[in-house]
Design a protein around this motif. Structure first.
Motif, PDB file in Angstrom:
ATOM      1  N   ASN A 196       1.027  -1.196   0.228  1.00  0.00           N
ATOM      2  CA  ASN A 196       0.002   0.095  -0.031  1.00  0.00           C
ATOM      3  C   ASN A 196       0.964   1.081  -0.066  1.00  0.00           C
ATOM      4  O   ASN A 196       0.489   2.147  -0.688  1.00  0.00           O
ATOM      5  N   VAL A 197       1.771   1.324   0.722  1.00  0.00           N
ATOM      6  CA  VAL A 197       2.795   2.454   0.984  1.00  0.00           C
ATOM      7  C   VAL A 197       3.670   2.662  -0.515  1.00  0.00           C
ATOM      8  O   VAL A 197       3.628   3.716  -0.808  1.00  0.00           O
ATOM      9  N   ILE A 198       4.124   1.394  -1.015  1.00  0.00           N
ATOM     10  CA  ILE A 198       4.767   1.651  -2.138  1.00  0.00           C
ATOM     11  C   ILE A 198       4.006   2.000  -3.349  1.00  0.00           C
ATOM     12  O   ILE A 198       4.266   2.809  -3.990  1.00  0.00           O
ATOM     13  N   GLN A 199       2.742   1.691  -3.422  1.00  0.00           N
ATOM     14  CA  GLN A 199       1.703   2.126  -4.376  1.00  0.00           C
ATOM     15  C   GLN A 199       1.339   3.595  -4.205  1.00  0.00           C
ATOM     16  O   GLN A 199       1.285   4.091  -5.057  1.00  0.00           O
ATOM     17  N   ARG A 200       1.194   3.981  -2.907  1.00  0.00           N
ATOM     18  CA  ARG A 200       1.003   5.514  -2.921  1.00  0.00           C
ATOM     19  C   ARG A 200       2.065   6.126  -3.303  1.00  0.00           C
ATOM     20  O   ARG A 200       1.926   7.372  -3.898  1.00  0.00           O
ATOM     21  N   ILE A 201       3.400   5.817  -3.325  1.00  0.00           N
ATOM     22  CA  ILE A 201       4.584   6.692  -3.525  1.00  0.00           C
ATOM     23  C   ILE A 201       4.614   6.655  -5.185  1.00  0.00           C
ATOM     24  O   ILE A 201       4.671   7.638  -5.883  1.00  0.00           O
ATOM     25  N   LEU A 202       4.341   5.263  -5.754  1.00  0.00           N
ATOM     26  CA  LEU A 202       4.124   5.347  -6.975  1.00  0.00           C
ATOM     27  C   LEU A 202       3.103   6.178  -7.865  1.00  0.00           C
ATOM     28  O   LEU A 202       3.364   6.839  -9.099  1.00  0.00           O
ATOM     29  N   ASP A 203       1.989   6.149  -7.254  1.00  0.00           N
ATOM     30  CA  ASP A 203       0.991   6.961  -7.620  1.00  0.00           C
ATOM     31  C   ASP A 203       1.186   8.402  -7.619  1.00  0.00           C
ATOM     32  O   ASP A 203       0.932   9.293  -8.408  1.00  0.00           O
ATOM     33  N   ALA A 204       2.015   8.755  -6.284  1.00  0.00           N
ATOM     34  CA  ALA A 204       2.612  10.272  -6.483  1.00  0.00           C
ATOM     35  C   ALA A 204       3.193  10.596  -7.465  1.00  0.00           C
ATOM     36  O   ALA A 204       3.211  11.782  -8.103  1.00  0.00           O
ATOM     37  N   ILE A 205       4.223   9.603  -7.794  1.00  0.00           N
ATOM     38  CA  ILE A 205       5.226  10.189  -8.955  1.00  0.00           C
ATOM     39  C   ILE A 205       4.519   9.946 -10.212  1.00  0.00           C
ATOM     40  O   ILE A 205       4.760  10.863 -11.011  1.00  0.00           O
ATOM     41  N   THR A 206       3.552   9.317 -10.383  1.00  0.00           N
ATOM     42  CA  THR A 206       2.769   9.120 -11.712  1.00  0.00           C
ATOM     43  C   THR A 206       1.852  10.348 -11.863  1.00  0.00           C
ATOM     44  O   THR A 206       1.667  10.844 -12.819  1.00  0.00           O
ATOM     45  N   ASN A 207       1.179  10.954 -10.644  1.00  0.00           N
ATOM     46  CA  ASN A 207       0.578  12.171 -10.858  1.00  0.00           C
ATOM     47  C   ASN A 207       1.349  13.133 -11.158  1.00  0.00           C
ATOM     48  O   ASN A 207       1.032  14.246 -11.799  1.00  0.00           O
ATOM     49  N   PHE A 208       2.688  13.398 -10.541  1.00  0.00           N
ATOM     50  CA  PHE A 208       3.613  14.401 -10.756  1.00  0.00           C
ATOM     51  C   PHE A 208       3.972  14.350 -12.302  1.00  0.00           C
ATOM     52  O   PHE A 208       3.915  15.401 -13.195  1.00  0.00           O
ATOM     53  N   ILE A 209       4.135  13.154 -12.928  1.00  0.00           N
ATOM     54  CA  ILE A 209       4.387  13.016 -14.358  1.00  0.00           C
ATOM     55  C   ILE A 209       3.083  13.598 -15.354  1.00  0.00           C
ATOM     56  O   ILE A 209       3.489  14.101 -16.210  1.00  0.00           O
ATOM     57  N   ARG A 210       1.991  13.145 -14.871  1.00  0.00           N
ATOM     58  CA  ARG A 210       0.726  13.620 -15.442  1.00  0.00           C
ATOM     59  C   ARG A 210       0.720  15.181 -15.302  1.00  0.00           C
ATOM     60  O   ARG A 210       0.224  15.749 -16.547  1.00  0.00           O
ATOM     61  N   ARG A 211       1.259  15.861 -14.430  1.00  0.00           N
ATOM     62  CA  ARG A 211       1.355  17.326 -14.319  1.00  0.00           C
ATOM     63  C   ARG A 211       1.924  17.785 -15.322  1.00  0.00           C
ATOM     64  O   ARG A 211       1.632  18.921 -15.791  1.00  0.00           O
ATOM     65  N   LEU A 212       3.174  17.039 -15.533  1.00  0.00           N
ATOM     66  CA  LEU A 212       3.983  17.696 -16.363  1.00  0.00           C
ATOM     67  C   LEU A 212       3.730  17.632 -17.980  1.00  0.00           C
ATOM     68  O   LEU A 212       4.006  18.498 -18.496  1.00  0.00           O
ATOM     69  N   LYS A 213       3.047  16.578 -18.122  1.00  0.00           N
ATOM     70  CA  LYS A 213       2.221  16.341 -19.639  1.00  0.00           C
ATOM     71  C   LYS A 213       0.673  17.127 -19.576  1.00  0.00           C
ATOM     72  O   LYS A 213       0.342  17.223 -20.783  1.00  0.00           O
ATOM     73  N   GLY A 214       0.548  18.011 -18.455  1.00  0.00           N
ATOM     74  CA  GLY A 214      -0.720  18.750 -18.502  1.00  0.00           C
ATOM     75  C   GLY A 214      -2.095  18.064 -18.453  1.00  0.00           C
ATOM     76  O   GLY A 214      -3.102  18.226 -18.797  1.00  0.00           O
ATOM     77  N   GLU A 215      -1.824  16.714 -18.134  1.00  0.00           N
ATOM     78  CA  GLU A 215      -2.939  15.837 -17.960  1.00  0.00           C
ATOM     79  C   GLU A 215      -3.606  15.993 -16.540  1.00  0.00           C
ATOM     80  O   GLU A 215      -2.968  16.594 -15.490  1.00  0.00           O
ATOM     81  N   LYS A 216      -4.903  15.344 -16.363  1.00  0.00           N
ATOM     82  CA  LYS A 216      -5.518  15.480 -14.949  1.00  0.00           C
ATOM     83  C   LYS A 216      -4.841  14.475 -14.244  1.00  0.00           C
ATOM     84  O   LYS A 216      -4.240  13.260 -14.668  1.00  0.00           O
TER      85      LYS A 216
END
Length: 160
Positions: free
Chosen positions: A134-154
């Motif tokens: 669960n913790v590792i998944q939250r960390i990966l989700d945070a990184i994925t969300n950051f990459i989405r922000r960079l791409k201008g995605e939701k």
């Protein structure tokens, strides 16, 4: 302070550095990313994924003393102190917390870079990952969300 194995290829070294920097950027949006990563360090030691002497807070505090002091004098540092004071801490407690947050962010950034790239015992890593999924998944989700922000995605936060 990030120590990368000399046996890694260029792609793996780059992955460690990128993961390190993505952790810093992810922490700007979600400080719990750092807290989660720091909580994983003891678990990683117990699982044998990292050695007992790696990633010790005291070593980071010494290594980043000057950078933390510079951060405290910056507008971001002063804003972070103010935020803690507004939350009820004394000025001294707030300053100590901001320094701790700064050091922990470096610690977490290095840990995630190492975790994802070092040539660790794969069985130990699988066990560690399974116990902390669960913790590792939250960390990966945070990184994925950051990459989405960079791409201008939701991001996941934008959808809620």
């Amino acid at each position: 302070m990030l120590t990368v194995s000399p046996y890694l290829d260029t792609r793996e070294v780059l992955a460690a550095a990128v993961t390190h920097e993505l952790t810093h950027h992810g922490a700007k949006y979600d400080l719990s990313l750092v807290n989660d990563a720091v909580s994983l360090i003891d678990s990683a030691r117990k699982s044998g994924v990292i050695s007992q002497g790696d990633l010790l807070y005291d070593n980071y505090e010494k290594a980043y003393r000057n950078e933390a002091a510079s951060f405290m004098r910056s507008a971001k540092g002063q804003s972070a102190v103010k935020s803690y004071v507004d939350g009820g801490m004394s000025a001294a407690e707030a300053q100590a917390q901001v320094i701790k947050d700064y050091i922990n962010e470096e610690l977490a950034s290095d840990f995630l870079g190492v975790l994802l790239t070092q040539d660790t015992d794969s069985r130990a890593f699988r066990t560690f990952s399974g116990q902390n999924r669960n913790v590792i998944q939250r960390i990966l989700d945070a990184i994925t969300n950051f990459i989405r922000r960079l791409k201008g995605e939701k991001t996941d936060a934008d959808v809620r």
